[in-house]
Design a protein around this motif. Structure first.
Motif, PDB file in Angstrom:
ATOM      1  N   GLY A  14       0.773  -1.232   0.000  1.00  0.00           N
ATOM      2  CA  GLY A  14       0.000   0.000   0.000  1.00  0.00           C
ATOM      3  C   GLY A  14       0.803   1.279   0.000  1.00  0.00           C
ATOM      4  O   GLY A  14       0.233   2.375  -0.024  1.00  0.00           O
ATOM      5  N   LEU A  15       2.154   1.189   0.019  1.00  0.00           N
ATOM      6  CA  LEU A  15       2.971   2.393  -0.048  1.00  0.00           C
ATOM      7  C   LEU A  15       3.213   2.783  -1.505  1.00  0.00           C
ATOM      8  O   LEU A  15       2.865   2.033  -2.421  1.00  0.00           O
ATOM      9  CB  LEU A  15       4.295   2.194   0.686  1.00  0.00           C
ATOM     10  N   THR A  16       3.828   3.927  -1.717  1.00  0.00           N
ATOM     11  CA  THR A  16       4.056   4.434  -3.065  1.00  0.00           C
ATOM     12  C   THR A  16       5.543   4.594  -3.324  1.00  0.00           C
ATOM     13  O   THR A  16       6.249   5.261  -2.557  1.00  0.00           O
ATOM     14  CB  THR A  16       3.374   5.807  -3.251  1.00  0.00           C
ATOM     15  N   SER A  17       6.022   3.983  -4.392  1.00  0.00           N
ATOM     16  CA  SER A  17       7.407   4.198  -4.778  1.00  0.00           C
ATOM     17  C   SER A  17       7.545   5.627  -5.284  1.00  0.00           C
ATOM     18  O   SER A  17       6.780   6.072  -6.143  1.00  0.00           O
ATOM     19  CB  SER A  17       7.823   3.212  -5.877  1.00  0.00           C
ATOM     20  N   ALA A  18       8.510   6.362  -4.745  1.00  0.00           N
ATOM     21  CA  ALA A  18       8.664   7.768  -5.106  1.00  0.00           C
ATOM     22  C   ALA A  18       8.920   7.917  -6.602  1.00  0.00           C
ATOM     23  O   ALA A  18       9.731   7.175  -7.175  1.00  0.00           O
ATOM     24  CB  ALA A  18       9.827   8.382  -4.322  1.00  0.00           C
ATOM     25  N   PRO A  19       8.245   8.870  -7.264  1.00  0.00           N
ATOM     26  CA  PRO A  19       8.483   9.092  -8.698  1.00  0.00           C
ATOM     27  C   PRO A  19       9.942   9.343  -9.037  1.00  0.00           C
ATOM     28  O   PRO A  19      10.402   9.004 -10.133  1.00  0.00           O
ATOM     29  CB  PRO A  19       7.618  10.316  -9.006  1.00  0.00           C
ATOM     30  N   SER A  20      10.702   9.913  -8.106  1.00  0.00           N
ATOM     31  CA  SER A  20      12.112  10.192  -8.376  1.00  0.00           C
ATOM     32  C   SER A  20      12.911   8.921  -8.638  1.00  0.00           C
ATOM     33  O   SER A  20      13.941   8.962  -9.326  1.00  0.00           O
ATOM     34  CB  SER A  20      12.726  10.958  -7.206  1.00  0.00           C
ATOM     35  N   VAL A  21      12.454   7.792  -8.103  1.00  0.00           N
ATOM     36  CA  VAL A  21      13.165   6.531  -8.329  1.00  0.00           C
ATOM     37  C   VAL A  21      13.163   6.195  -9.817  1.00  0.00           C
ATOM     38  O   VAL A  21      14.210   5.928 -10.424  1.00  0.00           O
ATOM     39  CB  VAL A  21      12.548   5.388  -7.501  1.00  0.00           C
ATOM     40  N   ALA A  22      11.984   6.205 -10.431  1.00  0.00           N
ATOM     41  CA  ALA A  22      11.890   5.897 -11.860  1.00  0.00           C
ATOM     42  C   ALA A  22      12.580   6.955 -12.711  1.00  0.00           C
ATOM     43  O   ALA A  22      13.209   6.644 -13.729  1.00  0.00           O
ATOM     44  CB  ALA A  22      10.419   5.769 -12.264  1.00  0.00           C
ATOM     45  N   GLU A  23      12.492   8.216 -12.286  1.00  0.00           N
ATOM     46  CA  GLU A  23      13.115   9.299 -13.055  1.00  0.00           C
ATOM     47  C   GLU A  23      14.637   9.155 -13.090  1.00  0.00           C
ATOM     48  O   GLU A  23      15.270   9.336 -14.135  1.00  0.00           O
ATOM     49  CB  GLU A  23      12.728  10.645 -12.451  1.00  0.00           C
ATOM     50  N   LEU A  24      15.224   8.840 -11.959  1.00  0.00           N
ATOM     51  CA  LEU A  24      16.681   8.715 -11.889  1.00  0.00           C
ATOM     52  C   LEU A  24      17.178   7.377 -12.441  1.00  0.00           C
ATOM     53  O   LEU A  24      18.333   7.265 -12.843  1.00  0.00           O
ATOM     54  CB  LEU A  24      17.155   8.874 -10.445  1.00  0.00           C
ATOM     55  N   ALA A  25      16.304   6.378 -12.473  1.00  0.00           N
ATOM     56  CA  ALA A  25      16.717   5.041 -12.903  1.00  0.00           C
ATOM     57  C   ALA A  25      17.085   4.995 -14.377  1.00  0.00           C
ATOM     58  O   ALA A  25      17.945   4.210 -14.783  1.00  0.00           O
ATOM     59  CB  ALA A  25      15.610   4.035 -12.620  1.00  0.00           C
ATOM     60  N   GLN A  26      16.419   5.793 -15.181  1.00  0.00           N
ATOM     61  CA  GLN A  26      16.670   5.828 -16.626  1.00  0.00           C
ATOM     62  C   GLN A  26      16.648   4.421 -17.226  1.00  0.00           C
ATOM     63  O   GLN A  26      17.536   4.017 -17.977  1.00  0.00           O
ATOM     64  CB  GLN A  26      18.007   6.523 -16.931  1.00  0.00           C
ATOM     65  N   GLY A  27      15.605   3.688 -16.892  1.00  0.00           N
ATOM     66  CA  GLY A  27      15.406   2.358 -17.452  1.00  0.00           C
ATOM     67  C   GLY A  27      16.047   1.232 -16.678  1.00  0.00           C
ATOM     68  O   GLY A  27      15.820   0.062 -16.988  1.00  0.00           O
ATOM     69  N   GLN A  28      16.850   1.539 -15.675  1.00  0.00           N
ATOM     70  CA  GLN A  28      17.466   0.491 -14.845  1.00  0.00           C
ATOM     71  C   GLN A  28      16.493   0.141 -13.720  1.00  0.00           C
ATOM     72  O   GLN A  28      16.604   0.647 -12.605  1.00  0.00           O
ATOM     73  CB  GLN A  28      18.802   0.980 -14.290  1.00  0.00           C
ATOM     74  N   ASP A  29      15.554  -0.731 -14.024  1.00  0.00           N
ATOM     75  CA  ASP A  29      14.406  -0.928 -13.138  1.00  0.00           C
ATOM     76  C   ASP A  29      14.681  -1.796 -11.918  1.00  0.00           C
ATOM     77  O   ASP A  29      13.864  -1.837 -10.993  1.00  0.00           O
ATOM     78  CB  ASP A  29      13.233  -1.520 -13.929  1.00  0.00           C
TER      79      ASP A  29
END
Length: 322
Positions: A219-234
């Motif tokens: 039920g928590l939310t992964s911060a949008p910054s994680v996906a933004e900084l990952a640049q496809g490295q999921d």
């Protein structure tokens, strides 16, 4: 209630629910390397990889052989919750296979298994082919080290003739997670980023990592910054200490094997400048045993570790002003 009592109660209740219709054999299980036919109910099960041994035991069976767990295990390579569960069943503890990154083929063969379960593992095609010469092998459904704890339980249940019990166990554990999480209303809408240190850099766990998926499912939310900084490295990516402030989130969840490594990380003056650290909005998960119990959890470790884990995150959310 003790873990022993919980396990005994769960095994008894699950047995009462599904005893009316036993699963028939042969069973065919699909996986990444094809399909495996299990001709009759297995009596001598060997497990390889992480968590499958706990799924077998939680369903009331005890393998004859399980992996050695140096991370989080005792001096013999046995995990606390696994030992307690086997004792609760009144059974002899399984043979612990030699430590190592590859399946010890000779040691496995010596146990004369009639089923080898590697549902959550890094088993290669070559290793699968070799082990299949010993007994039917059930590998992961699609990708190495990417089987959810729910699928680990249900696939194991299907393979050992306890499909209905496995589905009931998953439902019970999902309700347990929901009930524990509901104790902390401040978690609603809380975003998080999960990190550790590796070779002088910050290892950020991506949205496909099992730790992140587990908390999102809770039920928590992964911060949008994680996906933004990952640049496809999921799965994961590296970040310098100086760029930690770019990892914006309500809370940080950090994982360190010892109190000393945890203290050294947070003693760094650059880390101390991160907004979450300055607020105290950090869930500091310390110790191999606790980390092992929740990242990802198993059928047995979840009830042991999750209450401690979610409270740490809830306390961080409170510090964040949630």
């Amino acid at each position: 209630m003790s873990l022993r009592s919980l396990i005994v109660s769960a095994v008894i209740s699950l047995g009462m629910v599904v005893a009316v219709q036993a699963q028939s054999f042969p069973v065919t299980v699909q996986h990444a390397y094809g399909e495996s036919v299990i001709p009759e109910k297995p009596q001598r099960i060997v497990t390889w990889g992480w968590s499958t041994q706990d799924a077998v035991i939680a369903l009331g069976e005890v393998p004859v052989g399980i992996p050695h767990f140096s991370y989080g295990g005792d001096e013999n390579g046995a995990l606390r919750w696994t030992k307690e569960a086997v004792a609760a069943l009144g059974a002899e503890f399984p043979t612990i296979l030699p430590a190592g990154g590859e399946p010890p083929v000779e040691a496995i063969a010596a146990l004369q298994p009639d089923l080898i379960l590697a549902v959550y593992s890094g088993l290669t095609q070559e290793q699968y082919d070799v082990l299949s010469g010993i007994a039917p092998v059930v590998a992961f459904p699609e990708t190495v080290w990417d089987t959810s704890w729910q699928d680990t339980i249900t696939i194991t249940g299907e393979a050992i003739g306890k499909k209905a019990e496995a589905e009931a166990l998953v439902a019970e554990l999902e309700q347990f997670i929901a009930d524990e999480t509901a104790k902390y209303p401040q978690l609603a809408g809380t975003s998080f980023a999960a990190i550790a240190e590796w070779n002088g850099e910050i290892n950020v766990y991506g949205d496909l990592d099992s730790r992140v998926q587990f908390l999102v499912n809770a039920g928590l939310t992964s911060a949008p910054s994680v996906a933004e900084l990952a640049q496809g490295q999921d799965l994961y990516f590296m970040l310098s200490f100086e760029n930690l402030d770019r990892l914006t989130s309500d809370v940080l969840v950090t994982y360190f094997e010892t109190p000393e490594t945890d203290a050294a990380f947070f003693g760094n003056s650059v880390i101390a400048l991160a907004p979450q650290v300055a607020k105290g909005a950090v869930a500091r998960v310390v110790g191999a045993e606790l980390i092992n119990s929740v990242s990802p959890p198993s059928a047995l470790s979840l009830k042991w570790g999750y209450p401690q884990y979610i409270k740490l995150i809830a306390d961080a959310a409170t510090a964040a002003g949630k």
